[in-house]
Write a protein that holds these residues in place. Structure first.
Motif, PDB file in Angstrom:
ATOM      1  N   LEU A   8       0.830  -1.202   0.000  1.00 42.66           N
ATOM      2  CA  LEU A   8       0.000   0.000   0.000  1.00 42.66           C
ATOM      3  C   LEU A   8       0.865   1.252   0.000  1.00 42.66           C
ATOM      4  N   SER A   9       1.990   1.200   0.722  1.00 45.44           N
ATOM      5  CA  SER A   9       2.903   2.346   0.756  1.00 45.44           C
ATOM      6  C   SER A   9       3.474   2.628  -0.628  1.00 45.44           C
ATOM      7  N   ARG A  10       3.890   1.574  -1.338  1.00 44.67           N
ATOM      8  CA  ARG A  10       4.415   1.760  -2.692  1.00 44.67           C
ATOM      9  C   ARG A  10       3.345   2.284  -3.638  1.00 44.67           C
ATOM     10  N   LEU A  11       2.119   1.756  -3.489  1.00 46.72           N
ATOM     11  CA  LEU A  11       1.010   2.202  -4.342  1.00 46.72           C
ATOM     12  C   LEU A  11       0.754   3.689  -4.151  1.00 46.72           C
ATOM     13  N   VAL A  12       0.670   4.117  -2.895  1.00 47.71           N
ATOM     14  CA  VAL A  12       0.409   5.529  -2.616  1.00 47.71           C
ATOM     15  C   VAL A  12       1.556   6.388  -3.111  1.00 47.71           C
ATOM     16  N   GLY A  13       2.805   5.945  -2.915  1.00 42.45           N
ATOM     17  CA  GLY A  13       3.959   6.741  -3.322  1.00 42.45           C
ATOM     18  C   GLY A  13       4.075   6.892  -4.821  1.00 42.45           C
ATOM     19  N   ARG A  14       3.689   5.844  -5.568  1.00 38.01           N
ATOM     20  CA  ARG A  14       3.852   5.886  -7.026  1.00 38.01           C
ATOM     21  C   ARG A  14       2.677   6.534  -7.744  1.00 38.01           C
ATOM     22  N   VAL A  15       1.478   6.198  -7.332  1.00 36.10           N
ATOM     23  CA  VAL A  15       0.291   6.716  -8.051  1.00 36.10           C
ATOM     24  C   VAL A  15      -0.720   7.290  -7.062  1.00 36.10           C
ATOM     25  N   PRO A  16      -0.402   8.385  -6.394  1.00 36.66           N
ATOM     26  CA  PRO A  16      -1.338   8.933  -5.412  1.00 36.66           C
ATOM     27  C   PRO A  16      -2.650   9.396  -6.035  1.00 36.66           C
ATOM     28  N   ARG A  17      -2.577   9.984  -7.233  1.00 35.03           N
ATOM     29  CA  ARG A  17      -3.815  10.457  -7.874  1.00 35.03           C
ATOM     30  C   ARG A  17      -4.733   9.294  -8.234  1.00 35.03           C
ATOM     31  N   LEU A  18      -4.160   8.245  -8.776  1.00 31.83           N
ATOM     32  CA  LEU A  18      -4.958   7.063  -9.117  1.00 31.83           C
ATOM     33  C   LEU A  18      -5.559   6.442  -7.855  1.00 31.83           C
ATOM     34  N   THR A  19      -4.796   6.456  -6.757  1.00 30.29           N
ATOM     35  CA  THR A  19      -5.300   5.938  -5.485  1.00 30.29           C
ATOM     36  C   THR A  19      -6.520   6.729  -5.030  1.00 30.29           C
ATOM     37  N   LEU A  20      -6.434   8.074  -5.144  1.00 28.02           N
ATOM     38  CA  LEU A  20      -7.574   8.913  -4.763  1.00 28.02           C
ATOM     39  C   LEU A  20      -8.788   8.638  -5.630  1.00 28.02           C
ATOM     40  N   VAL A  21      -8.572   8.550  -6.935  1.00 28.75           N
ATOM     41  CA  VAL A  21      -9.687   8.313  -7.858  1.00 28.75           C
ATOM     42  C   VAL A  21     -10.346   6.969  -7.563  1.00 28.75           C
ATOM     43  N   ALA A  22      -9.544   5.935  -7.319  1.00 31.45           N
ATOM     44  CA  ALA A  22     -10.100   4.609  -7.034  1.00 31.45           C
ATOM     45  C   ALA A  22     -10.911   4.631  -5.744  1.00 31.45           C
ATOM     46  N   ALA A  23     -10.371   5.282  -4.700  1.00 33.52           N
ATOM     47  CA  ALA A  23     -11.087   5.333  -3.424  1.00 33.52           C
ATOM     48  C   ALA A  23     -12.401   6.092  -3.560  1.00 33.52           C
ATOM     49  N   ILE A  24     -12.374   7.219  -4.238  1.00 30.19           N
ATOM     50  CA  ILE A  24     -13.592   8.022  -4.391  1.00 30.19           C
ATOM     51  C   ILE A  24     -14.607   7.302  -5.266  1.00 30.19           C
ATOM     52  N   SER A  25     -14.141   6.647  -6.320  1.00 30.63           N
ATOM     53  CA  SER A  25     -15.059   5.932  -7.222  1.00 30.63           C
ATOM     54  C   SER A  25     -15.758   4.790  -6.488  1.00 30.63           C
ATOM     55  N   LEU A  26     -14.981   4.024  -5.718  1.00 28.54           N
ATOM     56  CA  LEU A  26     -15.578   2.918  -4.975  1.00 28.54           C
ATOM     57  C   LEU A  26     -16.569   3.438  -3.936  1.00 28.54           C
ATOM     58  N   THR A  27     -16.247   4.585  -3.348  1.00 25.64           N
ATOM     59  CA  THR A  27     -17.160   5.182  -2.375  1.00 25.64           C
ATOM     60  C   THR A  27     -18.478   5.563  -3.026  1.00 25.64           C
ATOM     61  N   LEU A  28     -18.420   6.148  -4.219  1.00 28.43           N
ATOM     62  CA  LEU A  28     -19.647   6.542  -4.913  1.00 28.43           C
ATOM     63  C   LEU A  28     -20.496   5.326  -5.265  1.00 28.43           C
ATOM     64  N   VAL A  29     -19.851   4.242  -5.686  1.00 22.51           N
ATOM     65  CA  VAL A  29     -20.591   3.021  -6.032  1.00 22.51           C
ATOM     66  C   VAL A  29     -21.282   2.456  -4.786  1.00 22.51           C
ATOM     67  N   LEU A  30     -20.535   2.338  -3.703  1.00 25.08           N
ATOM     68  CA  LEU A  30     -21.113   1.772  -2.481  1.00 25.08           C
ATOM     69  C   LEU A  30     -22.155   2.706  -1.871  1.00 25.08           C
ATOM     70  N   ALA A  31     -21.976   4.009  -2.044  1.00 26.06           N
ATOM     71  CA  ALA A  31     -22.987   4.955  -1.555  1.00 26.06           C
ATOM     72  C   ALA A  31     -24.309   4.742  -2.278  1.00 26.06           C
TER      73      ALA A  31
END
Length: 865
Positions: A8-31
């Motif tokens: 998770l640390s490597r993922l956040v360090g390499r692609v922070p924007r993609l991490t944000l988009v994935a988290a927000i997208s999944l949140t919208l789906v589950l909402a």
């Protein structure tokens, strides 16, 4: 766990924007799925899957809902008043008239045999009206004389009328400060669908109660009412209560978080920039918690009845989980943010600070998440469905909070602070001051106990924990009521309490008896008659003129063969068949009689009445039902169950299966289930958590004993909490039965953070300096976390629902004691472990070298882990 956190640390360090988009997208789906979540009504989900609830379901399927429901009106006079005099007669007459003239009067049960409205002055009012007496001018003595005359004419049935007066009323004078008016509502015409039927009944009874309340009853007299349908009707009020509690907790934690995160204007940081930085950390924390709640709610919809059907509808128990997630989510955020600030304040770059915080605190958070989730998941073994669902959803919410805290939070902070770092606006010196603020400094002073008296500290704390905990466990009682999740301010609840206290439970209780098998055989019928006779000797069973008020196969035959006013039987064909088989006045048959033929004629000639008490399958009777009027309430449900079971022993003796059930009996079974599951649940939770910690510390550091040491403060906190529950009069119930899971869910993360930080610091510091550093940094973060979590759960104390109040207090106890255990008990235990470990290491080195090496200085020298 280390591999997961590193990934998770490597993922956040390499692609922070993609991490944000994935988290927000999944949140919208589950909402989106969260909007489809289904909510339970009343006490749905609280009853275990036992014989009593299964019997209720079978009765509903075989015999349908009751043909009538009772609305109990309470007519009360002010203190010193009397409802049995002229004023009471005018008030009861006004109430009766208002109901009969209302639009909902068409729903009253009127079968011609008994009036739809019954009151203690009903017969007297009829007599006065027949005599042409004007109620406007009648005096008290005339009304009382009419009542006594009516009672004499009623004969045996007078006992039923007297039961409409308080148990302490004087029926011979007569005087009473209150009286019951029974309004019988017919329900055969209501929708068959359970929810629609319930809603329709609520609408009718609410309108009837409104008509009665608006009646001109005169000064000094009030009218209130009770029915279980009305008691559980106000779902909107419950939802409003949840919204208020959640909002209050959210706002209070916002304020406390702002205090915990506040950066003072030092080291070149202006007040304005300090406010912006503090606000950013607070909003990021709360936004992440909201996202975790949406993930949990979306999972609840997917696992619920609308999709996978793994869990039931959301109950009052499961709907409180968002408050729990606020408390636990804040704990995660404070530790991660504090460690990140510490790293950057010590000179690390933003990227390195994020990576270091994730690798250190992230591992502890991961271990805490796993143990906490497993602790909640042990509730899948609980016999109460709502508690099972609570454990599943709480575990999902905690896992969601962990994932978001190690992806969304560091990715957001990385993107924001990299810009500030590039512009040389990052407030590094101010961030370094975080560990020197009041809470960390205050917590650092507690390290003196571990430094100077670790043995004494442990002895005192263990003695207090054992003594207080064992005393508490011996004093605690288990209680549950069907009204637990009803607001204490509910007016219907107030009327119910008066009826239960002063009218022996009133007339709203029916105890059902399900008989499986064919009771229409000679032996079966004889057993039913014997059981009916035995019922007359059972306390809390309603009798009129010495006869039990019950609907049963025996009462069916008695009604069908009885003569009407003109002497003609209600069902001549049945009377003829019964006479032909020699049935006597006591409803018994001689040997050799074809009892089955009499019942067959009854089923054919009076199908509407027969289907209420006899269930036919493939042309043969397969079930029978007794509906017995009782007044045991929840206080005497256990005794009533035992007495009725004894009364129906003759029925069991002829090979028929018998189950006695009612809502109070089901509530009693819930209490029994909670009692039986307490020790098992606690043992499973502690056992699983202990195994996980032992395995984790063995795999990471080859120090399995640390798993036991880390668990010790949690056990003590749990015992202390039991003691406080007993001291403050909080019983075990469906909510407080979650204590073990909640205490472990909060206490284990605290202990894990302390142990992990100590192991880390002892690599570069001596024992004492490592303890001081641990208690200052981790202890300070724990204190801030405890404050915010206590504030969040403390809001529950303001709830109008007793279980939520109790949960608020119990959780505050658990949090406070978990903090004490983690910052006072655990450091002392770790100091003793470290000294023992160093002595063992010295001894091993001595054996290996054949000489005595210089002793390791446990106060200063670093040693390998």
């Amino acid at each position: 766990m280390i591999a997961l956190v590193s990934s998770l640390s490597r993922l956040v360090g390499r692609v922070p924007r993609l991490t944000l988009v994935a988290a927000i997208s999944l949140t919208l789906v589950l909402a989106g799925f969260a909007s489809e979540v289904e909510e339970a009504a009343g006490n749905e989900g609280m009853a275990p899957d036992n014989q009593y609830i299964l019997a209720i379901e079978t009765l509903s399927e075989r015999f349908g809902a009751s043909g009538e429901e009772t609305l109990q009106l309470l007519v009360s006079a002010d203190a010193g008043g009397d409802v049995m005099g002229a004023d009471g007669a005018r008030a009861i007459d006004a109430v009766t008239t208002a109901i009969l003239e209302s639009d909902e009067a068409r729903h009253l049960q009127d079968d011609g045999d008994s009036p739809p409205i019954v009151s203690p002055l009903g017969p007297a009012l009829q007599a006065l009206a027949a005599d042409g007496v004007d109620l406007a001018t009648v005096d008290d003595e005339t009304v009382r004389a009419a009542f006594l005359d009516a009672q004499e004419e009623l004969g045996e049935e007078a006992a039923f009328v007297s039961a409409l007066l308080p148990t302490d009323a004087d029926a011979e004078v007569p005087t009473a400060e209150a009286a019951l008016v029974l309004v019988f509502v017919g329900t055969d015409h209501l929708p068959s669908n359970g929810v629609e039927r319930f809603d329709a009944l609520i609408e009718i009874q609410d309108a009837l109660l409104g008509a009665a309340a608006e009646a001109d009853v005169g000064p000094g007299t009030t009218v209130s009412g009770f029915s279980f349908a009305l008691l559980f009707s106000d779902q909107d009020a419950f939802e409003a209560e949840l919204v208020r509690l959640f909002t209050s907790a959210f706002l209070i934690i916002l304020v406390i978080l702002a205090t915990v995160y506040w950066l003072p204007p030092r080291g070149g940081l202006t007040r304005r920039r300090g406010v912006r930085r503090t606000a950013a950390d607070v909003l990021l924390t709360m936004a992440t918690i909201v996202m975790a709640i949406l993930w949990m709610m979306g999972a609840a919809a997917l696992l619920g009845p609308g999709y996978l059907g793994v869990i039931g509808r959301l109950t009052p128990m499961t709907q409180i989980i968002p408050v729990l997630l606020i408390g636990l989510g804040v704990d995660y955020a404070i530790h991660l943010t504090s460690r990140y600030r510490e790293e950057v304040g010590d000179g690390a770059t933003v990227a390195d600070g994020v990576a270091s915080a994730m690798r250190t605190v992230g591992v502890a958070l991961g271990l805490a998440t796993v143990t906490t989730a497993v602790g909640f998941l042990t509730n899948v073994f609980n016999p109460i469905p709502s508690l099972r669902d609570f454990g599943i959803l709480a575990a999902i919410g905690i896992l969601a909070a962990f994932v978001l805290m190690l992806t969304f939070v560091p990715a957001t902070r990385l993107l924001l602070d990299r810009r500030a770092e590039a512009a040389e606006r990052l407030p590094g010196p101010a961030l370094r001051q975080t560990s020197r603020r009041y809470l960390p400094s205050a917590m650092a002073r507690t390290a003196i106990l571990a430094e100077r008296a670790p043995v004494l500290t442990l002895v005192v704390m263990v003695a207090l924990g054992g003594g207080l905990g064992l005393w508490g466990l011996s004093q605690l009682e288990t209680r549950f009521s069907s009204t637990d999740f009803v607001s204490v301010d509910h007016p219907i609840l107030a009327a119910m309490e008066v009826i239960e206290d002063r009218f022996a439970g009133g007339f709203g209780e029916t105890t059902e008896v399900l008989i499986t098998g064919d009771p229409t055989t000679p032996e079966g019928h004889e057993a039913l008659v014997t059981a009916t006779e035995e019922l007359a000797g059972v306390d809390w069973v309603t009798k009129v003129g010495g006869h039990v008020v019950a609907e049963s196969p025996i009462s069916l035959l008695g009604e069908l063969v009885a003569g009407g006013p003109d002497g003609t039987p209600l069902a001549p064909a049945v009377a003829e068949a019964a006479a032909g088989e020699g049935m006597g006045a006591d409803l018994r048959f001689p040997d050799g009689a074809d009892v089955g033929r009499v019942y067959a004629v009854a089923i054919e000639d009076a199908p509407g009445r027969a289907e209420r008490v006899l269930g036919v399958e493939d042309g043969a009777v397969s079930h029978a039902r007794f509906g017995i009027r009782t007044a045991a309430g929840e206080n005497h449900a256990s005794a009533l169950l035992a007495a009725l079971d004894g009364a129906f022993d003759p029925v069991r003796a002829v090979g028929l299966d018998v189950v006695v059930t009612s809502n109070p009996i089901i509530n009693h079974s819930i209490i029994t289930a909670i009692q039986d599951s307490q020790v098992t649940s606690l043992a499973i939770t502690l056992g699983v958590v202990l195994l996980l910690l032992v395995a984790s510390f063995w795999l990471r550091a080859r120090r399995p004993l640390l798993g036991v040491i880390t668990t010790l403060p949690v056990i003590l906190a749990l015992l202390w909490t039991y003691g406080m529950m007993a001291a403050t009069g909080i019983p075990f119930g469906p909510v407080t039965a979650m204590l073990a899971a909640i205490a472990i869910g909060i206490g284990i993360p605290y202990s894990i953070h302390v142990t992990n930080r100590f192991l880390e610091d002892r690599l570069r510091l001596g024992t004492i300096d490592a303890v001081r550093s641990t208690v200052r940094h981790t202890g300070g973060a724990l204190a801030g976390s405890a404050m915010t979590t206590c504030a969040g759960f403390g809001v529950l104390v303001t709830s109008s629902l007793i279980p939520f109040r109790q949960m608020g207090l119990v959780t505050v106890y658990a949090i406070g004691f978990a903090l004490v255990g983690a910052t006072l008990v655990l450091p002392s235990a770790l100091v003793l472990w470290d000294r023992w470990h160093r002595r063992r290491t010295d001894a091993q080195l001595s054996d290996a070298s054949g000489s005595t090496p210089p002793p390791t200085d446990p106060e200063r020298l670093p040693v390998p882990a």
